[in-house]
Design a protein around this motif. Structure first.
Motif, short mmCIF file in Angstrom:
data_model
loop_
_atom_site.label_atom_id
_atom_site.label_comp_id
_atom_site.label_asym_id
_atom_site.label_seq_id
_atom_site.Cartn_x
_atom_site.Cartn_y
_atom_site.Cartn_z
N MET A 103 0.83 -1.20 0.00
CA MET A 103 0.00 0.00 0.00
C MET A 103 0.87 1.26 0.00
SD MET A 103 -3.25 -0.64 -0.22
CE MET A 103 -4.20 0.70 0.50
N THR A 104 1.92 1.28 0.82
CA THR A 104 2.75 2.49 0.88
C THR A 104 3.55 2.69 -0.40
OG1 THR A 104 4.22 1.15 2.22
CG2 THR A 104 3.03 2.87 3.36
N GLY A 159 -1.28 3.58 -2.23
CA GLY A 159 -2.58 2.93 -2.33
C GLY A 159 -3.11 2.83 -3.76
N ALA A 160 -2.33 3.34 -4.72
CA ALA A 160 -2.85 3.39 -6.10
C ALA A 160 -2.93 2.02 -6.77
CB ALA A 160 -1.98 4.32 -6.93
N ASP A 161 -2.25 1.03 -6.21
CA ASP A 161 -2.24 -0.28 -6.86
C ASP A 161 -3.45 -1.14 -6.52
OD1 ASP A 161 0.02 0.09 -8.28
OD2 ASP A 161 1.37 -0.82 -6.79
N PHE A 162 -4.20 -0.74 -5.47
CA PHE A 162 -5.32 -1.57 -5.06
C PHE A 162 -6.56 -0.72 -4.79
CE2 PHE A 162 -1.45 -3.76 -3.90
CZ PHE A 162 -1.65 -4.97 -4.55
N GLU A 168 -1.20 7.38 7.56
CA GLU A 168 -0.43 7.52 6.32
C GLU A 168 -1.33 7.82 5.14
OE1 GLU A 168 2.56 4.54 5.71
OE2 GLU A 168 2.99 4.41 7.86
N LYS A 169 -2.60 8.09 5.42
CA LYS A 169 -3.57 8.50 4.40
C LYS A 169 -3.64 7.50 3.24
CE LYS A 169 -3.71 13.33 5.55
NZ LYS A 169 -2.94 13.15 6.82
N LEU A 170 -3.71 6.23 3.59
CA LEU A 170 -3.78 5.20 2.55
C LEU A 170 -5.22 4.75 2.30
CD1 LEU A 170 -0.70 3.11 3.73
CD2 LEU A 170 -0.83 4.57 1.71
N GLN A 188 13.88 6.26 12.64
CA GLN A 188 12.45 5.99 12.56
C GLN A 188 11.71 6.70 13.69
OE1 GLN A 188 10.83 2.44 11.20
NE2 GLN A 188 9.51 2.07 12.93
N LYS A 189 10.68 7.42 13.30
CA LYS A 189 9.88 8.12 14.32
C LYS A 189 8.41 7.82 14.05
CE LYS A 189 12.25 12.15 16.11
NZ LYS A 189 12.72 13.44 15.69
N ASP A 190 7.68 7.47 15.09
CA ASP A 190 6.24 7.19 14.96
C ASP A 190 5.94 6.23 13.83
OD1 ASP A 190 5.84 8.97 17.01
OD2 ASP A 190 5.65 10.66 15.64
N ASN A 191 6.69 5.16 13.77
CA ASN A 191 6.45 4.13 12.76
C ASN A 191 6.79 4.54 11.34
OD1 ASN A 191 5.65 2.02 14.32
ND2 ASN A 191 3.50 2.64 14.34
N ILE A 192 7.39 5.73 11.16
CA ILE A 192 7.70 6.15 9.81
C ILE A 192 9.20 6.43 9.70
CG2 ILE A 192 7.36 7.98 8.10
CD1 ILE A 192 4.46 8.18 9.39
N VAL A 193 9.82 5.87 8.67
CA VAL A 193 11.24 6.11 8.46
C VAL A 193 11.41 7.53 7.94
CG1 VAL A 193 13.25 5.37 7.19
CG2 VAL A 193 11.64 3.68 8.02
#
Lengths: 348, 299
Positions: A73-74, A78-81, A97-99, B55-60
């Motif tokens: 997804m990342t 999200g464009a692939d699904f 992550e706005k997915l 990595q911070k808050d689950n995001i690299v």
């Protein structure tokens, strides 16, 4: 959920082979719906029906782990699904992550089929908007040997009873172990623990370690250890372990102790960059047909969210006593705690 | 053979210069260097790079940092597990060296076709799936397993014992059995390299069999055997499934700690840093093994 990661290497490999079909060029003509899901959640019979009804083609990519869903997804935002199926504790991160995009329930008329327990699951509601629709559920129950226990143990505290030292197995999963212990300790919010509560959980789990014969690695591993004998109690990985054990000759019962137990729900959600949101909503709607729910319960042994009778038939009557998984305050910290427990030698 | 080589040389001397290779050769070269680069080096480099990311808050975030390594060296439990795993691998390698040497020596002393038949048999477990072997070991050592039934049937114990499963002994036993074939093969090769003439000479000069073993065979085969044992140690270092499945609550090893950073933890940078620590250890061991092997060859 990890429960599936262990099912078998071959499944994963097959899923990997199938997942590569995601890279095939999209069909030029007609509508296409791209689904990323677990095996068993997009079976031929309802995929075919959906294709006929909507005049679309459905391409399915199977996944072997939650990791893989996030990675896929990342990678494309999200464009692939168009639609994915994932478990409730992942939604915080997915929406961060706005997915995903919110589900417009007006376009999902069959959401009226949802059983009351699944109408407002807080883990999938953000800013007052639902981001997914519950589809299948199960729990992390206590499984016990009926040879040893004439009546079901009523509390998780049985796993701390020195009487059963060396006759207990617990799944090797940080979050499930911590949440269940937090439930036993009576903490109100087992997904947001204070520093002090963390310490209490740690002390409690260290105390349990002296009783534990093994932290088992997966679904089959737990069944295999239990079935070999010498084990009375198991913090299970899910309902299907009980029939698996019975088929291997073990006399077992399954219970939800009075403190409650962890519940998980796999939900359908729509990708933020879905190509055809109407079609995606149509899929989510089709998944809430009672016939689909019935099939899920009959085939997989997991609960469904639309047909209460089918749930009852397989003994899943306790959805109201489950604490459905939410994203915890800090997954890394929980893994850290669990690793510390496993790394600490048993105090005899 | 000679003529072929000279013909080729003659051919290239009149043709285009050597470095101007034909398209076919370029393709071959790309395959030879390209495939390992893409399939092995690139993934290794990517996790090396990951281990330095913040990595911070689950995001690299993309910033470079040494925090992942600092976290490892400052945490008591990861260091403890790391050294515990190294110790376990060392013991497994020692057992494989000791038992492997005895078995290899006995096979090596045999003559004729039985020798290779036995060698083949001892290597046969290698073709068996490793998870199947773990399950097999568990059904031997387990509560209602073969060993317990045997001991009960022979009247040594009255009730099944849990002494053989879900503890460190079980881990040692299972790993020693699983990794023994990896020890037998290199040790056999080390023995095989000893020229027969040396043994005959020693015997001719009046050395007794025991003397021949201690002064000729052992010194000549030991370096190769130790190198073989180091390879066993390398494999054992990365194995977290066997300890997990037969080791019970004490079956936690470093590989499992690395594994735990992926999955739901989403801490790939820290997981990568732990993996780099293990990789460096493994490279050091392989370096040591090849050093010993080279010294042995040079005499």
């Amino acid at each position: 959920m990890k429960r599936r990661e262990f099912l078998s290497l071959t499944t994963t490999m097959a899923a990997g082979a199938l997942a590569s079909s995601a890279f095939k060029p999209a069909k030029a003509a007609g509508k296409e719906l791209r689904i990323l899901t677990w095996e068993g959640y997009a079976d031929d019979q309802w995929v075919k029906a959906f294709e006929q009804k909507t005049g679309s083609t459905v391409s399915i990519s199977y996944t072997g782990s939650v990791d893989e869903i996030f990675a896929k997804m990342t990678a494309s935002g999200g464009a692939d699904f168009d639609v994915i199926a994932i478990e409730t504790s992942s939604y915080k991160r997915l929406t961060q992550e706005k997915l995903l995009q919110p589900v417009d329930l007006a376009k999902v008329p069959q959401s009226s089929n949802l059983l009351p327990a699944f109408r407002s699951v807080s883990a999938i509601i953000f800013d007052g908007k639902p981001y997914a629709v519950p589809f299948a559920w199960g729990s992390i129950p206590l499984i016990y040997s009926t040879d040893t226990f004439k009546t079901a143990p009523d509390s998780w505290s049985i796993l701390w009873d020195p009487k059963y030292k060396g006759r207990i197995i617990v799944m090797d999963d940080a979050n499930n172990a911590i949440v269940t212990t937090a439930l036993l300790l009576g903490f109100k919010d087992p997904f947001n623990l204070s520093a002090d509560q963390f310490l209490q959980v740690k002390a409690k789990l260290l105390e349990q370690k002296a009783n534990v014969a093994s932290y088992y690695a997966g679904f089959d591993d737990g069944v295999s250890i239990f079935a070999q004998g010498g084990i009375d109690l198991m913090m299970s990985m899910g309902e299907p372990q009980a029939p698996m054990l019975r088929s291997r000759g073990a006399n077992v019962g399954l219970t939800i102790p009075k403190e409650g137990a962890i519940g998980w729900i796999d939900c359908w959600a729509i990708s933020a960059k879905a190509r055809d949101t109407e079609l995606a909503h149509a899929w989510v709607d089709a998944m809430l047909e009672k016939a689909v729910g019935t099939y899920i319960s009959e085939k997989t042994g997991y609960g469904n969210t639309t047909n209460g009778d089918a749930n009852e038939k397989i003994g899943l009557t306790y959805s109201d006593r489950l604490v459905f998984l939410q994203a915890p305050e800090d997954f890394g910290r929980r893994i850290e705690l669990w690793n510390e427990i496993k790394a600490t030698p048993v105090q005899q | 053979m000679m003529t072929v080589v000279s013909a080729e040389l003659a051919d290239t001397s009149v043709g285009p210069p050597r470095w101007l290779a034909s398209p076919g050769k370029i393709v071959v070269r790309l395959l030879v260097y390209g495939v390992p680069t893409v399939m092995i080096l690139a993934p290794l480099m990517s996790f090396l790079a990951y281990s330095f990311l913040e990595q911070k808050d689950n995001i690299v975030t993309g910033h470079l940092t040494l925090a992942n390594y600092a976290a490892f060296f400052q945490s008591g439990s990861y260091l403890y597990v790391f050294f515990g795993t190294v110790k376990l691998a060392f013991v497994v390698a020692t057992v494989a060296l000791f038992l492997g040497y005895i078995i290899s020596y006995l096979i090596w002393r045999l003559e004729g076709s039985t020798r290779y038949l036995l060698l083949l048999l001892s290597a046969l477990p290698l073709v068996m799936n490793y998870v199947v072997k773990i399950y097999a070991m568990r059904s031997i050592l387990g509560f209602n397993g073969f060993l317990n039934s045997f001991l009960m049937a022979s009247g040594i114990i009255n009730a099944p014992s849990k002494l053989f499963i879900f503890n460190q002994t079980a881990v040692m036993l299972a790993m020693a059995v699983i990794y023994l074939p990896f020890g037998i093969l290199p040790i056999f090769l080390a023995l095989e390299r000893i020229p027969q003439s040396l043994l005959s000479a020693a015997a001719d000069l009046g050395a007794k069999p025991g003397q021949i073993f201690l002064t000729v065979i052992l010194p000549l085969s030991l370096p190769g055997s130790i190198a073989g044992a180091l390879f066993v140690m390398v494999i054992a270092l990365g194995d977290y499934l066997t300890p997990q499945m037969v080791g019970g609550s004490e079956g936690f090893t470093f590989g499992r700690a690395i594994w735990s950073q992926f999955g739901m933890a989403f801490n790939w940078p820290f997981g990568a840093a732990l993996a780099v620590v293990l990789l460096v250890t493994v490279i050091a061991l392989i370096g040591l093994a090849s050093l010993i092997a080279r010294k042995a060859r040079l005499g």
